[in-house]
Write a protein that holds these residues in place. Structure first.
Motif, PDB file in Angstrom:
ATOM      1  N   GLY A 249     -35.151  81.617 145.060  1.00  0.00           N
ATOM      2  CA  GLY A 249     -34.245  82.540 144.078  1.00  0.00           C
ATOM      3  C   GLY A 249     -33.848  81.482 142.838  1.00  0.00           C
ATOM      4  N   TRP A 250     -34.051  79.953 143.179  1.00  0.00           N
ATOM      5  CA  TRP A 250     -34.019  79.181 141.822  1.00  0.00           C
ATOM      6  C   TRP A 250     -35.222  78.843 141.157  1.00  0.00           C
ATOM      7  CZ3 TRP A 250     -28.814  78.061 140.504  1.00  0.00           C
ATOM      8  CH2 TRP A 250     -27.877  78.446 141.318  1.00  0.00           C
ATOM      9  N   TYR A 251     -35.117  78.795 139.925  1.00  0.00           N
ATOM     10  CA  TYR A 251     -36.158  78.404 139.087  1.00  0.00           C
ATOM     11  C   TYR A 251     -35.892  77.205 138.285  1.00  0.00           C
ATOM     12  CZ  TYR A 251     -38.075  82.993 140.014  1.00  0.00           C
ATOM     13  OH  TYR A 251     -38.488  84.250 140.464  1.00  0.00           O
ATOM     14  N   GLU A 252     -36.730  76.353 138.108  1.00  0.00           N
ATOM     15  CA  GLU A 252     -36.417  75.059 137.163  1.00  0.00           C
ATOM     16  C   GLU A 252     -36.890  75.113 136.022  1.00  0.00           C
ATOM     17  OE1 GLU A 252     -37.118  70.097 137.517  1.00  0.00           O
ATOM     18  OE2 GLU A 252     -37.238  71.474 139.235  1.00  0.00           O
ATOM     19  N   LEU A 253     -36.061  74.682 135.008  1.00  0.00           N
ATOM     20  CA  LEU A 253     -36.304  74.784 133.454  1.00  0.00           C
ATOM     21  C   LEU A 253     -37.152  73.544 132.913  1.00  0.00           C
ATOM     22  CD1 LEU A 253     -32.995  76.270 132.141  1.00  0.00           C
ATOM     23  CD2 LEU A 253     -34.920  77.509 133.114  1.00  0.00           C
ATOM     24  N   THR A 254     -37.877  73.901 131.923  1.00  0.00           N
ATOM     25  CA  THR A 254     -38.481  72.709 131.051  1.00  0.00           C
ATOM     26  C   THR A 254     -37.788  72.756 129.596  1.00  0.00           C
ATOM     27  OG1 THR A 254     -40.046  74.291 130.197  1.00  0.00           O
ATOM     28  CG2 THR A 254     -40.452  73.016 132.483  1.00  0.00           C
ATOM     29  N   ASP A 255     -38.215  71.898 129.047  1.00  0.00           N
ATOM     30  CA  ASP A 255     -37.641  71.389 127.592  1.00  0.00           C
ATOM     31  C   ASP A 255     -35.853  71.336 127.840  1.00  0.00           C
ATOM     32  OD1 ASP A 255     -40.201  71.409 126.805  1.00  0.00           O
ATOM     33  OD2 ASP A 255     -40.149  73.498 126.198  1.00  0.00           O
ATOM     34  N   VAL A 256     -35.601  70.719 128.799  1.00  0.00           N
ATOM     35  CA  VAL A 256     -34.177  70.869 129.096  1.00  0.00           C
ATOM     36  C   VAL A 256     -33.537  69.725 127.699  1.00  0.00           C
ATOM     37  CG1 VAL A 256     -32.374  69.964 130.445  1.00  0.00           C
ATOM     38  CG2 VAL A 256     -34.370  71.471 131.328  1.00  0.00           C
ATOM     39  N   ALA A 257     -32.268  70.243 127.407  1.00  0.00           N
ATOM     40  CA  ALA A 257     -31.595  69.305 126.451  1.00  0.00           C
ATOM     41  C   ALA A 257     -30.046  69.652 126.751  1.00  0.00           C
ATOM     42  CB  ALA A 257     -31.955  69.764 124.941  1.00  0.00           C
ATOM     43  N   ILE A 258     -29.364  68.487 127.181  1.00  0.00           N
ATOM     44  CA  ILE A 258     -28.063  68.517 127.393  1.00  0.00           C
ATOM     45  C   ILE A 258     -27.395  67.801 126.673  1.00  0.00           C
ATOM     46  CG2 ILE A 258     -26.179  68.345 129.661  1.00  0.00           C
ATOM     47  CD1 ILE A 258     -28.655  68.623 131.331  1.00  0.00           C
ATOM     48  N   ASP A 259     -26.334  68.075 126.049  1.00  0.00           N
ATOM     49  CA  ASP A 259     -25.426  67.344 125.063  1.00  0.00           C
ATOM     50  C   ASP A 259     -23.930  67.857 125.367  1.00  0.00           C
ATOM     51  OD1 ASP A 259     -24.845  69.553 123.505  1.00  0.00           O
ATOM     52  OD2 ASP A 259     -26.649  68.800 122.044  1.00  0.00           O
ATOM     53  N   ARG A 260     -23.020  67.186 124.454  1.00  0.00           N
ATOM     54  CA  ARG A 260     -21.619  67.434 124.604  1.00  0.00           C
ATOM     55  C   ARG A 260     -21.344  68.806 124.651  1.00  0.00           C
ATOM     56  NH1 ARG A 260     -17.011  66.817 121.939  1.00  0.00           N
ATOM     57  NH2 ARG A 260     -18.191  66.733 119.872  1.00  0.00           N
ATOM     58  N   LEU A 261     -22.034  69.664 123.472  1.00  0.00           N
ATOM     59  CA  LEU A 261     -21.556  71.080 123.329  1.00  0.00           C
ATOM     60  C   LEU A 261     -22.447  72.020 123.825  1.00  0.00           C
ATOM     61  CD1 LEU A 261     -20.900  70.252 119.472  1.00  0.00           C
ATOM     62  CD2 LEU A 261     -19.388  70.349 121.430  1.00  0.00           C
ATOM     63  N   THR A 262     -23.766  71.799 124.169  1.00  0.00           N
ATOM     64  CA  THR A 262     -24.727  72.818 124.663  1.00  0.00           C
ATOM     65  C   THR A 262     -25.493  72.337 125.906  1.00  0.00           C
ATOM     66  OG1 THR A 262     -26.590  72.038 123.174  1.00  0.00           O
ATOM     67  CG2 THR A 262     -25.089  73.755 122.405  1.00  0.00           C
ATOM     68  N   ILE A 263     -26.022  73.374 126.593  1.00  0.00           N
ATOM     69  CA  ILE A 263     -27.040  73.037 127.629  1.00  0.00           C
ATOM     70  C   ILE A 263     -28.222  73.953 127.216  1.00  0.00           C
ATOM     71  CG2 ILE A 263     -27.533  73.312 130.081  1.00  0.00           C
ATOM     72  CD1 ILE A 263     -24.477  72.735 130.571  1.00  0.00           C
ATOM     73  N   ARG A 264     -29.369  73.658 127.040  1.00  0.00           N
ATOM     74  CA  ARG A 264     -30.524  74.382 126.620  1.00  0.00           C
ATOM     75  C   ARG A 264     -31.882  74.029 127.577  1.00  0.00           C
ATOM     76  NH1 ARG A 264     -29.689  74.013 120.278  1.00  0.00           N
ATOM     77  NH2 ARG A 264     -28.188  75.335 120.128  1.00  0.00           N
ATOM     78  N   GLY A 265     -32.417  75.168 127.644  1.00  0.00           N
ATOM     79  CA  GLY A 265     -33.866  74.905 128.656  1.00  0.00           C
ATOM     80  C   GLY A 265     -34.587  76.181 128.404  1.00  0.00           C
ATOM     81  N   ARG A 266     -35.712  76.015 128.989  1.00  0.00           N
ATOM     82  CA  ARG A 266     -36.792  77.063 128.900  1.00  0.00           C
ATOM     83  C   ARG A 266     -37.550  77.118 130.349  1.00  0.00           C
ATOM     84  NH1 ARG A 266     -42.007  77.252 124.915  1.00  0.00           N
ATOM     85  NH2 ARG A 266     -42.804  76.242 126.746  1.00  0.00           N
ATOM     86  N   LEU A 267     -37.551  78.686 130.482  1.00  0.00           N
ATOM     87  CA  LEU A 267     -38.598  78.824 131.753  1.00  0.00           C
ATOM     88  C   LEU A 267     -39.980  79.829 131.275  1.00  0.00           C
ATOM     89  CD1 LEU A 267     -38.747  79.166 134.823  1.00  0.00           C
ATOM     90  CD2 LEU A 267     -36.986  81.062 134.653  1.00  0.00           C
ATOM     91  N   LYS A 268     -40.848  79.206 131.975  1.00  0.00           N
ATOM     92  CA  LYS A 268     -42.237  79.809 131.781  1.00  0.00           C
ATOM     93  C   LYS A 268     -42.302  80.615 132.971  1.00  0.00           C
ATOM     94  CE  LYS A 268     -46.997  79.175 130.610  1.00  0.00           C
ATOM     95  NZ  LYS A 268     -47.966  78.015 130.496  1.00  0.00           N
ATOM     96  N   TRP A 269     -42.227  82.083 132.916  1.00  0.00           N
ATOM     97  CA  TRP A 269     -42.333  82.877 134.130  1.00  0.00           C
ATOM     98  C   TRP A 269     -43.782  82.766 134.583  1.00  0.00           C
ATOM     99  CZ3 TRP A 269     -38.019  84.155 136.475  1.00  0.00           C
ATOM    100  CH2 TRP A 269     -36.771  84.337 135.896  1.00  0.00           C
ATOM    101  N   ASN A 270     -44.541  83.230 133.496  1.00  0.00           N
ATOM    102  CA  ASN A 270     -46.006  83.262 133.844  1.00  0.00           C
ATOM    103  C   ASN A 270     -46.741  83.097 132.523  1.00  0.00           C
ATOM    104  OD1 ASN A 270     -45.714  85.781 132.232  1.00  0.00           O
ATOM    105  ND2 ASN A 270     -45.208  86.875 134.127  1.00  0.00           N
ATOM    106  N   ARG A 271     -47.967  83.457 132.258  1.00  0.00           N
ATOM    107  CA  ARG A 271     -48.520  83.233 131.073  1.00  0.00           C
ATOM    108  C   ARG A 271     -48.145  83.623 129.634  1.00  0.00           C
ATOM    109  NH1 ARG A 271     -53.902  81.125 130.939  1.00  0.00           N
ATOM    110  NH2 ARG A 271     -54.621  80.446 133.424  1.00  0.00           N
ATOM    111  N   LEU A 272     -47.611  85.046 130.057  1.00  0.00           N
ATOM    112  CA  LEU A 272     -47.050  85.897 128.883  1.00  0.00           C
ATOM    113  C   LEU A 272     -45.474  85.634 128.601  1.00  0.00           C
ATOM    114  CD1 LEU A 272     -49.121  88.975 129.248  1.00  0.00           C
ATOM    115  CD2 LEU A 272     -49.325  86.974 127.570  1.00  0.00           C
ATOM    116  N   ASP A 273     -44.525  85.741 129.614  1.00  0.00           N
ATOM    117  CA  ASP A 273     -43.456  85.896 129.750  1.00  0.00           C
ATOM    118  C   ASP A 273     -42.568  84.478 129.719  1.00  0.00           C
ATOM    119  OD1 ASP A 273     -43.068  88.659 129.776  1.00  0.00           O
ATOM    120  OD2 ASP A 273     -43.757  88.500 131.800  1.00  0.00           O
TER     121      ASP A 273
END
Length: 158
Positions: A100-124
């Motif tokens: 049930g867990w998905y690993e994110l790419t393009d992760v950016a963690i700093d003091r104020l934000t946590i960001r990342g991206r998940l590519k579900w498939n070719r489109l989503d």
């Protein structure tokens, strides 16, 4: 109480330097967090057909959306971020998950934000954005507020 000149110098120069030193040390240390985010997610309710009049279409059909209570799990370990999205957020042809867990790419963690991206498939694709000051989280159509979950076995909520 009067503060002398040396006290003012110490308060204006040394205090910000001490805060900067603790902030720099905190940024170097890896962040390990387990978060539970409570909020709402968008779900399709009905499909509206095309409205026809003679040979011309007046309106395009579409999906009517509604909001539903949902929960998002987030784990931050050693610079990697994994999410457990609500079932309503997972597209039909999503890539395989790990329990049930998905690993994110393009992760950016700093003091104020946590960001990342998940590519579900070719489109989503979905983007995670967590504001660490307020706890507000957005992931795809999910929006909510996150709370830290303790990872020690003897910790209790209340």
């Amino acid at each position: 109480m009067r503060i002398g000149l040396m006290g003012r110098v110490a308060a204006t120069v040394i205090a910000p330097l001490m805060a900067l030193a603790t902030t720099a040390g905190a940024q170097d240390a890896p962040v390990n967090l387990t978060l539970t985010c409570i909020g709402t997610d968008s779900i399709p309710v009905a499909i509206a057909p095309n409205a026809w009049s003679g040979r011309y279409a007046y309106a395009m059909g579409g999906v009517v959306q509604s909001r539903q209570a949902a929960q998002l799990g987030v784990i931050v370990e050693g610079g990697k971020v994994r999410v457990r999205p609500p079932q309503t957020s997972i597209p039909l042809f999503a890539k395989d998950d790990q329990g049930g867990w998905y690993e994110l790419t393009d992760v950016a963690i700093d003091r104020l934000t946590i960001r990342g991206r998940l590519k579900w498939n070719r489109l989503d694709r979905s983007t995670l954005d967590i504001d660490r000051r307020t706890g507000v989280a957005n992931f795809g159509a999910f929006s909510g507020v996150c709370q830290v979950v303790s990872t020690t076995p003897e910790a209790t909520k209340f």
